[in-house]
Write an enzyme that holds these catalytic residues in place. Sequence first.
Site, PDB file in Angstrom:
ATOM      1  N   LYS A   1      13.198   4.009  -5.748  1.00 13.04           N
ATOM      2  CA  LYS A   1      12.767   5.342  -6.112  1.00 13.04           C
ATOM      3  C   LYS A   1      11.399   5.353  -6.777  1.00 13.04           C
ATOM      4  CE  LYS A   1      16.923   5.546  -8.080  1.00 13.04           C
ATOM      5  NZ  LYS A   1      18.058   5.912  -8.927  1.00 13.04           N
TER       6      LYS A   1
ATOM      7  N   ASP B   1       5.338   1.226  -6.286  1.00  9.86           N
ATOM      8  CA  ASP B   1       4.851   1.640  -7.602  1.00  9.86           C
ATOM      9  C   ASP B   1       4.108   0.500  -8.299  1.00  9.86           C
ATOM     10  OD1 ASP B   1       7.207   0.156  -7.898  1.00  9.86           O
ATOM     11  OD2 ASP B   1       8.156   1.553  -9.288  1.00  9.86           O
TER      12      ASP B   1
ATOM     13  N   ASP C   1       4.890  -6.992  -9.238  1.00  4.48           N
ATOM     14  CA  ASP C   1       4.976  -7.845 -10.425  1.00  4.48           C
ATOM     15  C   ASP C   1       5.109  -9.298  -9.970  1.00  4.48           C
ATOM     16  OD1 ASP C   1       5.371  -8.828 -12.966  1.00  4.48           O
ATOM     17  OD2 ASP C   1       7.362  -7.976 -13.229  1.00  4.48           O
TER      18      ASP C   1
HETATM   19  P1  IMP Z   1       8.611  -7.656  -8.179  1.00  2.00           P
HETATM   20  O1  IMP Z   1       9.620  -7.991  -7.123  1.00  2.00           O
HETATM   21  O2  IMP Z   1       8.717  -8.545  -9.387  1.00  2.00           O
HETATM   22  O3  IMP Z   1       7.206  -7.562  -7.672  1.00  2.00           O
HETATM   23  O4  IMP Z   1       9.068  -6.288  -8.777  1.00  2.00           O
HETATM   24  C1  IMP Z   1       8.698  -5.102  -8.308  1.00  2.00           C
HETATM   25  C2  IMP Z   1       9.636  -4.057  -8.890  1.00  2.00           C
HETATM   26  O5  IMP Z   1      10.001  -4.335 -10.258  1.00  2.00           O
HETATM   27  C3  IMP Z   1       8.920  -2.746  -8.939  1.00  2.00           C
HETATM   28  O6  IMP Z   1       9.110  -2.035  -7.753  1.00  2.00           O
HETATM   29  C4  IMP Z   1       9.550  -2.075 -10.140  1.00  2.00           C
HETATM   30  O7  IMP Z   1      10.691  -1.368  -9.719  1.00  2.00           O
HETATM   31  C5  IMP Z   1       9.955  -3.177 -11.054  1.00  2.00           C
HETATM   32  N1  IMP Z   1       8.993  -3.378 -12.173  1.00  2.00           N
HETATM   33  C6  IMP Z   1       8.096  -4.372 -12.349  1.00  2.00           C
HETATM   34  N2  IMP Z   1       7.388  -4.223 -13.488  1.00  2.00           N
HETATM   35  C7  IMP Z   1       7.851  -3.088 -14.055  1.00  2.00           C
HETATM   36  C8  IMP Z   1       7.495  -2.371 -15.266  1.00  2.00           C
HETATM   37  O8  IMP Z   1       6.605  -2.736 -16.069  1.00  2.00           O
HETATM   38  N3  IMP Z   1       8.204  -1.237 -15.512  1.00  2.00           N
HETATM   39  C9  IMP Z   1       9.177  -0.782 -14.667  1.00  2.00           C
HETATM   40  N4  IMP Z   1       9.519  -1.400 -13.531  1.00  2.00           N
HETATM   41  C10 IMP Z   1       8.872  -2.551 -13.228  1.00  2.00           C
HETATM   42 MG    MG Z   2       9.960  -0.359  -7.313  1.00  2.00          MG
END
Ligand code: IMP
Ligand code: MG
Length: 178
Positions: A43, A100, A103
């Site tokens: 979302k 969004d 990370d």
């Molecule tokens: P990744 O798989 O670690 O790249 O995570 C991506 C997902 O983690 C994003 O789509 C977000 O839903 C969540 N995420 C990563 N950092 C944050 C943050 O600082 N606040 C809220 N959600 C986050």
């Molecule tokens: Mg996300």
Amino acid sequence: MDKRFKSIIIPKWKINSAVKKAAKWVDNNYPANEDVVLIGLLKGCIPFYAKLMSYIKRDIETDFMVVSSYRGADRAQGLPNIVTDIKTDIKDKHIILVEDIIDSGYTVKYVMEFLKQRGYKSAKVVSLLNKTEKRKIQFEPDYYCFLVPDKFLVGFGLDYQEKFRNVPYIAELKRGDK
Ligand code: IMP
Ligand code: MG
């Protein structure tokens, strides 16, 4: 200052002008006669996706996926999970994944691999935020609006326990709230 937040990291007006630029990037990157599908990862993508598509001038198709990412300690339990797939046939079309925040990089990388067998013409990733400090794999979005520090951010789609997605700017949560 909203008492829930420690500080505002990106104000609303900055988001707006950055998203306009992202839309221009989409408009300038694809031949006019080729199909482009904007795929949002729900979302978190909602506010960014809605604003981005409103500024894109070329024709686009729209679709969404629900992907659950495992955060923090839970990550050891498994890869991201595709909860809801797109319905659009993306064969020979250009796809743009709209996120969004990137990370660790796991979520988007996994979705890219998942869609690979469907014969798309090209695949790019556009993310509102890029948090590079904790990247676990080699992955960079093709376009992002803001580089952000390794802080837990909420607002403009980003949540903490499903709250704060509706906040119209990006903020850092107060310590003790998480
Ligand atoms: P990744 O798989 O670690 O790249 O995570 C991506 C997902 O983690 C994003 O789509 C977000 O839903 C969540 N995420 C990563 N950092 C944050 C943050 O600082 N606040 C809220 N959600 C986050
Ligand atoms: Mg996300």
